[in-house]
Motif scaffolding. Structure first.
Motif, mmCIF file in Angstrom:
data_model
loop_
_atom_site.group_PDB
_atom_site.id
_atom_site.type_symbol
_atom_site.label_atom_id
_atom_site.label_comp_id
_atom_site.label_asym_id
_atom_site.label_seq_id
_atom_site.Cartn_x
_atom_site.Cartn_y
_atom_site.Cartn_z
ATOM 1 N N ILE A 1 57.077 46.056 51.382
ATOM 2 C CA ILE A 1 57.262 46.225 49.938
ATOM 3 C C ILE A 1 57.102 44.882 49.226
ATOM 4 O O ILE A 1 56.449 44.797 48.177
ATOM 5 N N LEU A 2 57.678 43.821 49.795
ATOM 6 C CA LEU A 2 57.561 42.496 49.177
ATOM 7 C C LEU A 2 56.124 42.005 49.181
ATOM 8 O O LEU A 2 55.669 41.383 48.225
ATOM 9 N N ILE A 3 55.386 42.275 50.257
ATOM 10 C CA ILE A 3 53.980 41.872 50.313
ATOM 11 C C ILE A 3 53.165 42.637 49.272
ATOM 12 O O ILE A 3 52.310 42.054 48.586
ATOM 13 N N ILE A 4 53.437 43.929 49.108
ATOM 14 C CA ILE A 4 52.740 44.711 48.087
ATOM 15 C C ILE A 4 53.056 44.170 46.693
ATOM 16 O O ILE A 4 52.165 44.021 45.852
ATOM 17 N N LEU A 5 54.314 43.847 46.438
ATOM 18 C CA LEU A 5 54.696 43.273 45.149
ATOM 19 C C LEU A 5 54.014 41.924 44.918
ATOM 20 O O LEU A 5 53.600 41.614 43.804
ATOM 21 N N LEU A 6 53.902 41.122 45.968
ATOM 22 C CA LEU A 6 53.237 39.825 45.853
ATOM 23 C C LEU A 6 51.760 39.999 45.520
ATOM 24 O O LEU A 6 51.221 39.295 44.660
ATOM 25 N N VAL A 7 51.092 40.939 46.160
ATOM 26 C CA VAL A 7 49.678 41.182 45.881
ATOM 27 C C VAL A 7 49.497 41.657 44.436
ATOM 28 O O VAL A 7 48.596 41.192 43.725
ATOM 29 N N ILE A 8 50.377 42.549 43.979
ATOM 30 C CA ILE A 8 50.308 43.014 42.591
ATOM 31 C C ILE A 8 50.546 41.855 41.634
ATOM 32 O O ILE A 8 49.833 41.703 40.633
ATOM 33 N N CYS A 9 51.529 41.023 41.945
ATOM 34 C CA CYS A 9 51.851 39.874 41.107
ATOM 35 C C CYS A 9 50.678 38.904 41.039
ATOM 36 O O CYS A 9 50.328 38.419 39.958
ATOM 37 N N LEU A 10 50.043 38.613 42.152
ATOM 38 C CA LEU A 10 48.899 37.708 42.171
ATOM 39 C C LEU A 10 47.703 38.304 41.435
ATOM 40 O O LEU A 10 46.958 37.585 40.758
ATOM 41 N N LEU A 11 47.517 39.615 41.539
ATOM 42 C CA LEU A 11 46.439 40.274 40.815
ATOM 43 C C LEU A 11 46.657 40.190 39.307
ATOM 44 O O LEU A 11 45.734 39.853 38.547
ATOM 45 N N VAL A 12 47.887 40.440 38.857
ATOM 46 C CA VAL A 12 48.201 40.322 37.429
ATOM 47 C C VAL A 12 48.039 38.884 36.968
ATOM 48 O O VAL A 12 47.502 38.630 35.886
ATOM 49 N N LEU A 13 48.482 37.933 37.783
ATOM 50 C CA LEU A 13 48.329 36.520 37.448
ATOM 51 C C LEU A 13 46.856 36.140 37.306
ATOM 52 O O LEU A 13 46.474 35.431 36.382
ATOM 53 N N PHE A 14 46.025 36.635 38.210
ATOM 54 C CA PHE A 14 44.591 36.367 38.149
ATOM 55 C C PHE A 14 43.975 36.941 36.873
ATOM 56 O O PHE A 14 43.210 36.276 36.179
ATOM 57 N N LEU A 15 44.334 38.183 36.547
ATOM 58 C CA LEU A 15 43.793 38.815 35.352
ATOM 59 C C LEU A 15 44.273 38.118 34.082
ATOM 60 O O LEU A 15 43.499 37.947 33.134
ATOM 61 N N LEU A 16 45.541 37.699 34.056
ATOM 62 C CA LEU A 16 46.064 36.999 32.887
ATOM 63 C C LEU A 16 45.372 35.658 32.686
ATOM 64 O O LEU A 16 45.061 35.261 31.562
#
Length: 151
Positions: free
Chosen positions: A6-21
């Protein structure tokens, strides 16, 4: 193990949002600004309180909207180990870092800043700072929860 996944999935989502931002922020603001041609700072409040004791206090975060002279926009946050509340937005040029010596086991240094004035806030930039902090905390949690599996 489910917690780590779950933490790895959250990290990937967080990094994806960071990249898009960050992609949105670069397209919106352009690459390098010429501050002398278009004065984007107002020269007000050039002496904010920037000091921390054991990472508790007021600190500058971020490195946005860089101009030709090397100054950039940084956000002043109240921090308690991590940035909590944004207080202000400033155009800052970072000077040299002075090594002040050692106090116990920790080395002490001081960075000099030249603050030109306040800037207009950009909510995307503040969100990028928060996303970087969340990603770092998720990496720390992944390491803690998977410590037994790694070693």
């Amino acid at each position: 193990m489910n917690t780590v996944v779950i933490l790895i999935i959250l990290l990937v989502i967080c990094l994806l949002v960071l990249f898009l931002l960050s992609k949105y922020n670069n397209k919106k603001n352009g690459n390098i600004l010429d501050v002398h041609k278009n004065a984007i700072y107002n020269g007000k409040d050039t002496n904010p309180s920037i000091s921390t004791i054991n990472n508790v206090g007021f600190n500058l975060y971020g490195n946005f909207r860089i101009d030709l002279n090397g100054s950039c926009v940084k956000y002043l946050f109240f921090s308690l180990l991590i940035p909590l509340f944004p207080i202000g937005c400033y155009r800052v040029k970072e000077g040299k870092t002075e090594y002040l010596g050692r106090q116990g086991v920790e080395s002490v240094s001081k960075t000099k800043y030249t603050i030109y004035g306040t800037e207009k806030w950009n909510s995307i930039e503040v969100l990028i700072i928060y996303m970087i902090v969340i990603a770092a905390l998720l990496v720390l949690l992944i390491i803690i929860f998977s410590w037994d599996y790694i070693f």
